[in-house]
Design a protein around this motif. Structure first.
Motif, short mmCIF file in Angstrom:
data_model
loop_
_atom_site.label_atom_id
_atom_site.label_comp_id
_atom_site.label_asym_id
_atom_site.label_seq_id
_atom_site.Cartn_x
_atom_site.Cartn_y
_atom_site.Cartn_z
N GLN A 1 0.83 -1.21 0.00
CA GLN A 1 0.00 0.00 0.00
C GLN A 1 0.86 1.26 0.00
OE1 GLN A 1 -3.39 0.28 -0.36
NE2 GLN A 1 -3.11 -1.87 -0.87
N ARG A 2 1.97 1.20 0.73
CA ARG A 2 2.85 2.37 0.81
C ARG A 2 3.36 2.77 -0.57
NH1 ARG A 2 8.41 2.62 4.43
NH2 ARG A 2 9.32 4.46 3.43
N VAL A 3 3.84 1.79 -1.34
CA VAL A 3 4.41 2.07 -2.66
C VAL A 3 3.31 2.46 -3.64
CG1 VAL A 3 5.70 1.09 -4.60
CG2 VAL A 3 6.39 0.56 -2.27
N LYS A 4 2.18 1.76 -3.60
CA LYS A 4 1.10 2.05 -4.55
C LYS A 4 0.56 3.45 -4.37
CE LYS A 4 -2.11 -1.01 -5.27
NZ LYS A 4 -3.12 -2.05 -5.04
N LYS A 5 0.29 3.84 -3.13
CA LYS A 5 -0.27 5.17 -2.88
C LYS A 5 0.72 6.26 -3.27
CE LYS A 5 -4.25 3.92 -1.15
NZ LYS A 5 -5.50 4.19 -1.90
N LEU A 6 1.98 6.06 -2.92
CA LEU A 6 2.99 7.06 -3.25
C LEU A 6 3.15 7.20 -4.76
CD1 LEU A 6 5.18 9.03 -2.25
CD2 LEU A 6 6.80 7.12 -2.31
N SER A 7 3.11 6.10 -5.48
CA SER A 7 3.26 6.16 -6.94
C SER A 7 2.10 6.90 -7.58
CB SER A 7 3.38 4.75 -7.51
OG SER A 7 2.18 4.00 -7.30
N GLN A 8 0.89 6.68 -7.08
CA GLN A 8 -0.28 7.36 -7.63
C GLN A 8 -0.21 8.87 -7.40
OE1 GLN A 8 -3.43 5.29 -5.64
NE2 GLN A 8 -3.09 3.38 -6.78
N LEU A 9 0.27 9.25 -6.21
CA LEU A 9 0.38 10.67 -5.90
C LEU A 9 1.54 11.34 -6.64
CD1 LEU A 9 -0.25 10.48 -2.04
CD2 LEU A 9 -1.77 11.50 -3.74
N SER A 10 2.54 10.56 -7.00
CA SER A 10 3.75 11.11 -7.62
C SER A 10 3.71 11.11 -9.14
CB SER A 10 4.98 10.32 -7.16
OG SER A 10 5.10 10.32 -5.76
N LEU A 11 2.70 10.48 -9.73
CA LEU A 11 2.68 10.33 -11.19
C LEU A 11 2.60 11.67 -11.91
CD1 LEU A 11 2.62 8.62 -13.72
CD2 LEU A 11 0.14 8.39 -13.45
N VAL A 12 1.64 12.51 -11.53
CA VAL A 12 1.47 13.79 -12.23
C VAL A 12 2.71 14.68 -12.08
CG1 VAL A 12 0.13 15.93 -12.33
CG2 VAL A 12 -1.05 13.73 -12.14
N PRO A 13 3.22 14.89 -10.84
CA PRO A 13 4.48 15.65 -10.77
C PRO A 13 5.60 15.02 -11.57
CG PRO A 13 3.48 15.44 -8.59
CD PRO A 13 2.70 14.56 -9.51
N GLY A 14 5.69 13.67 -11.57
CA GLY A 14 6.75 12.98 -12.29
C GLY A 14 6.69 13.22 -13.78
N ILE A 15 5.50 13.26 -14.36
CA ILE A 15 5.35 13.53 -15.79
C ILE A 15 5.95 14.88 -16.15
CG2 ILE A 15 3.64 14.02 -17.60
CD1 ILE A 15 1.88 11.85 -16.32
N PHE A 16 5.85 15.82 -15.21
CA PHE A 16 6.36 17.17 -15.46
C PHE A 16 7.75 17.39 -14.86
CE2 PHE A 16 1.76 17.47 -15.84
CZ PHE A 16 1.62 18.19 -17.02
N GLY A 17 8.45 16.32 -14.53
CA GLY A 17 9.85 16.44 -14.13
C GLY A 17 10.11 16.77 -12.69
#
Length: 450
Positions: free
Chosen positions: A317-333
């Motif tokens: 759950q820790r990794v899944k939630k963090l990845s979902q929250l980080s996807l949009v910022p990650g797309i923009f660098g």
């Protein structure tokens, strides 16, 4: 593939377990987690401020006024620019809790010790003047990621000294009946005096050097190995290995390496732009655009590939939630939520792919351009938040977009076995936490006495 995964888990899991049980590394990890929610929120506002579409600034100025960027950028500034302050307090608090001493006092002492070794001045040159003034202030340069490494060291040393002095009995004893908060304050008095005095002496010694303070000494020392870098493929690989090595220890590698390397890349980009505008042959492969658009996707470590793997294959759950929250910022660098939230800092499981993926990206992109499979970058300056695929097309044509997509997929393949090891570790920790909760026997409690 399964045999490789099993071997990797046998090698890395004991290391990860050892790291996971180390009090000091736990303190650093938990200290960073304190700021993770704020970094995620700040990242989203940073994307809005630098959204990479044509006429974005003009459109937002028309809607919100000329100062719209300053207004929307405040959440990012208030989180990113004081990251070290949050981390120092969090690290001191977490370490003290593990030693079962007053955690709040330890956090406060850690912060004071950090401020003692940090200069309370900022250099300022008024508009239209060449004279540099030293202005009394709290320098945000050292409150953000540039001061993070020293902040971590100070927090660990100050808290450990605090614990040692308490255990030696260097405290003021208060009579019975005094409120606990008053007792704790007086217990911390002598340890606080000793710690503050020690850090004051360290700061005084640093002031005697030509650098002037401990922050500058550390920063200049880290830059020294980079001064001889040039504009070759080998130089860029070395620069990026240094950059990611620094990030692994929580130091903003982009700031340290960029101070030396970015002026070179900027000059090479200008040469390409001039040639592009004049219809001449573009001369340089290594440029600022080459670095921004092909070395790292989603920020340092090319962590967009990591985020995509986390979303697709990870189960904790820790990794899944963090990845979902980080996807949009990650797309923009923007990848601070991953760097400090997963974390990558001081995480040996992810050190290899974190440094390897950008290095492979650089090598493959260089030879694709050298062989004529992809055009050289044209030198056009794009917003640093421009997502991959789009950025490749704008600076180097459709072939570059294809290359970017392939590199992201390759990065996912490299990150996959390593993040699976970490994901399995977190799954076990979550299962143990659930089991501990289920083992609580509420029949032992006498609720009638409440």
């Amino acid at each position: 593939m399964q045999k490789f995964l099993d071997w990797l888990e046998r090698v890395l899991t004991p290391m990860a377990k050892t790291i996971g049980e180390n009090k000091y590394l736990i303190a650093i990890r938990d200290g960073f987690l304190l700021s993770t929610p704020l970094l995620i929120v700040g990242s989203l506002f940073l994307v809005l401020t630098n959204f990479p579409i044509p006429n974005w600034n003009e459109t937002m100025s028309h809607i919100l006024g000329d100062n719209w960027a300053t207004m929307l950028n405040m959440p990012a500034t208030a989180s990113f620019d004081i990251m070290t302050i949050l981390a120092v307090g969090g690290i001191g608090y977490s370490l003290a809790k593990q030693f079962k001493v007053d955690a709040m006092q330890a956090a406060i002492i850690s912060l004071v010790a950090f401020f003692i070794v940090t200069p309370f001045t900022t250099l300022f040159t008024p508009e239209g003047s060449t004279e540099v003034y030293e202005v009394g202030s709290l320098p945000l340069r050292w409150m953000g990621s540039s001061g993070l490494f020293l902040g971590m060291v100070v927090a660990l040393v100050a808290t450990r000294l605090f614990v040692a002095l308490l255990r030696k009995g260097w405290t003021i004893k208060m009579p019975e009946g005094v409120p606990p908060t008053v007792v704790q304050s007086f217990e911390a008095l002598i340890p606080s005096f000793v710690i503050v005095t020690l850090f004051m002496i360290v700061n005084w010694l640093a002031n005697l050097t030509s650098y002037g303070n401990l922050q500058e000494i550390l920063f200049k020392f880290l830059q020294t190995p980079l001064l001889s870098l040039g504009n070759t493929l080998g130089a860029m690989i070395i620069a990026y290995l240094f950059l990611h090595f620094f990030w692994f220890f929580g130091i903003n590698g982009s700031s340290v390496v960029g101070a030396v390397f970015n002026p070179i890349l900027r000059a090479l980009s200008v040469e390409n732009l001039d040639a592009f505008k004049n219809g001449a042959d573009i001369p340089n492969i290594i440029t600022g655009q080459f670095q921004d658009m092909f070395a790292t996707f989603g920020g340092g470590g090319s962590t967009l590939s990591l985020i995509l793997v986390m979303i697709l294959v990870c189960k904790s759950q820790r990794v899944k939630k963090l990845s979902q929250l980080s996807l949009v910022p990650g797309i923009f660098g923007i990848n601070e939520p991953i760097i400090f939230g997963l974390p990558i800092v001081l995480n040996p499981v992810l050190l290899i792919p974190f440094a390897l993926v950008p290095t492979i990206n650089i090598i493959i992109s260089y030879f694709c351009m050298e062989l004529g499979l992809v055009n050289y970058t044209n030198g056009i300056q794009l917003p640093w938040t421009t997502p991959p695929i789009i950025s490749g097309f704008l600076v180097s044509g459709w072939q570059a977009s294809v290359l970017q997509a392939l590199l992201i997929l390759l990065g996912m393949a490299i990150y996959y076995p390593f993040i699976k090891v970490l994901d399995n570790q977190y799954l076990k920790e979550e299962a143990e936490a659930v089991q501990e909760e289920e083992e609580i026997d509420f029949d032992e409690f006498d609720f009638d006495d409440l």
